[in-house]
Write a protein that holds these residues in place. Structure first.
Motif, short mmCIF file in Angstrom:
data_model
loop_
_atom_site.label_atom_id
_atom_site.label_comp_id
_atom_site.label_asym_id
_atom_site.label_seq_id
_atom_site.Cartn_x
_atom_site.Cartn_y
_atom_site.Cartn_z
N SER A 30 46.66 41.42 41.87
CA SER A 30 47.67 40.87 40.96
C SER A 30 49.10 41.12 41.61
O SER A 30 49.97 40.50 41.01
CB SER A 30 47.57 41.52 39.55
OG SER A 30 47.67 43.20 39.79
N ARG A 53 53.84 36.32 42.00
CA ARG A 53 53.16 37.59 41.55
C ARG A 53 54.26 37.75 40.74
O ARG A 53 55.26 37.90 40.46
CB ARG A 53 53.15 38.70 42.58
CG ARG A 53 54.54 39.12 43.15
CD ARG A 53 54.11 40.27 44.17
NE ARG A 53 54.55 41.42 43.57
CZ ARG A 53 54.72 42.56 44.23
NH1 ARG A 53 54.51 42.46 45.62
NH2 ARG A 53 54.91 43.68 43.63
N ARG A 72 46.10 31.40 38.05
CA ARG A 72 45.15 32.51 38.57
C ARG A 72 44.82 33.31 37.17
O ARG A 72 45.37 33.23 36.09
CB ARG A 72 46.01 33.28 39.22
CG ARG A 72 47.25 34.07 38.66
CD ARG A 72 48.10 34.83 39.75
NE ARG A 72 47.50 36.04 40.31
CZ ARG A 72 48.04 36.37 41.37
NH1 ARG A 72 48.78 35.96 41.63
NH2 ARG A 72 47.10 37.59 41.71
N ASN A 74 43.99 37.26 36.80
CA ASN A 74 43.87 38.38 37.61
C ASN A 74 42.59 39.12 37.25
O ASN A 74 41.79 39.90 38.06
CB ASN A 74 44.90 39.05 37.22
CG ASN A 74 46.40 38.38 37.71
OD1 ASN A 74 46.20 37.87 39.04
ND2 ASN A 74 47.32 38.79 37.21
N ASN A 77 40.19 38.07 39.83
CA ASN A 77 40.58 37.99 41.31
C ASN A 77 40.45 36.56 41.53
O ASN A 77 40.12 36.33 42.69
CB ASN A 77 40.26 39.04 41.96
CG ASN A 77 40.58 40.31 41.85
OD1 ASN A 77 41.46 40.69 41.23
ND2 ASN A 77 39.97 41.28 42.85
#
Length: 124
Positions: A30, A53, A72, A74, A77
């Motif tokens: 992350s 990020r 994304r 997190n 992943n």
């Protein structure tokens, strides 16, 4: 250090959709900004999309704006590239990239970690 593995490429027709995935190994994913680049035969690798990020800010190449979405998860992943309304000119090897700073850079050398790439072919 992080390792990236792309998947989800394939052969599709013009107008179809495809979702690419980039699975990351390593801790604290992350804390990495992530991006997608692509390279067509005989051409330089070019920026496609980036996700910063922390802030979640995004940036897209003009050629894919409105058609592609970077996101994304997190917890998994994993970074995704949702590609809609695909065109033959989207045909390329798509690469996932990451770096542990705040960035949306379009410059290839700004990104420290790269996957092996996944082929996307769009037929007309």
């Amino acid at each position: 250090q992080v390792q990236l593995v792309e998947s989800g490429g394939g052969l599709v027709q013009s107008g179809d959709s495809l979702r690419l995935s980039c699975a990351a190994s390593g801790r604290a994913f992350s804390t990495y900004s992530t991006a997608w680049f692509r390279q067509a035969p005989g051409k330089e690798r070019e920026f496609v999309a980036a996700l910063m990020r922390g802030t979640g800010s995004t940036r897209y190449a003009d050629s894919v704006k409105g058609r592609f979405t970077i996101s994304r998860d997190n917890a998994k992943n994993t970074v995704y590239l949702q590609m809609n309304s695909l065109k033959p000119e989207d045909t390329a090897v798509y690469y996932c990239a990451a770096v542990s700073v705040y960035t949306l850079s379009v410059v290839r050398s700004s990104w420290d970690y790269w996957g092996q790439g996944t082929q996307v072919t769009v037929s007309s």
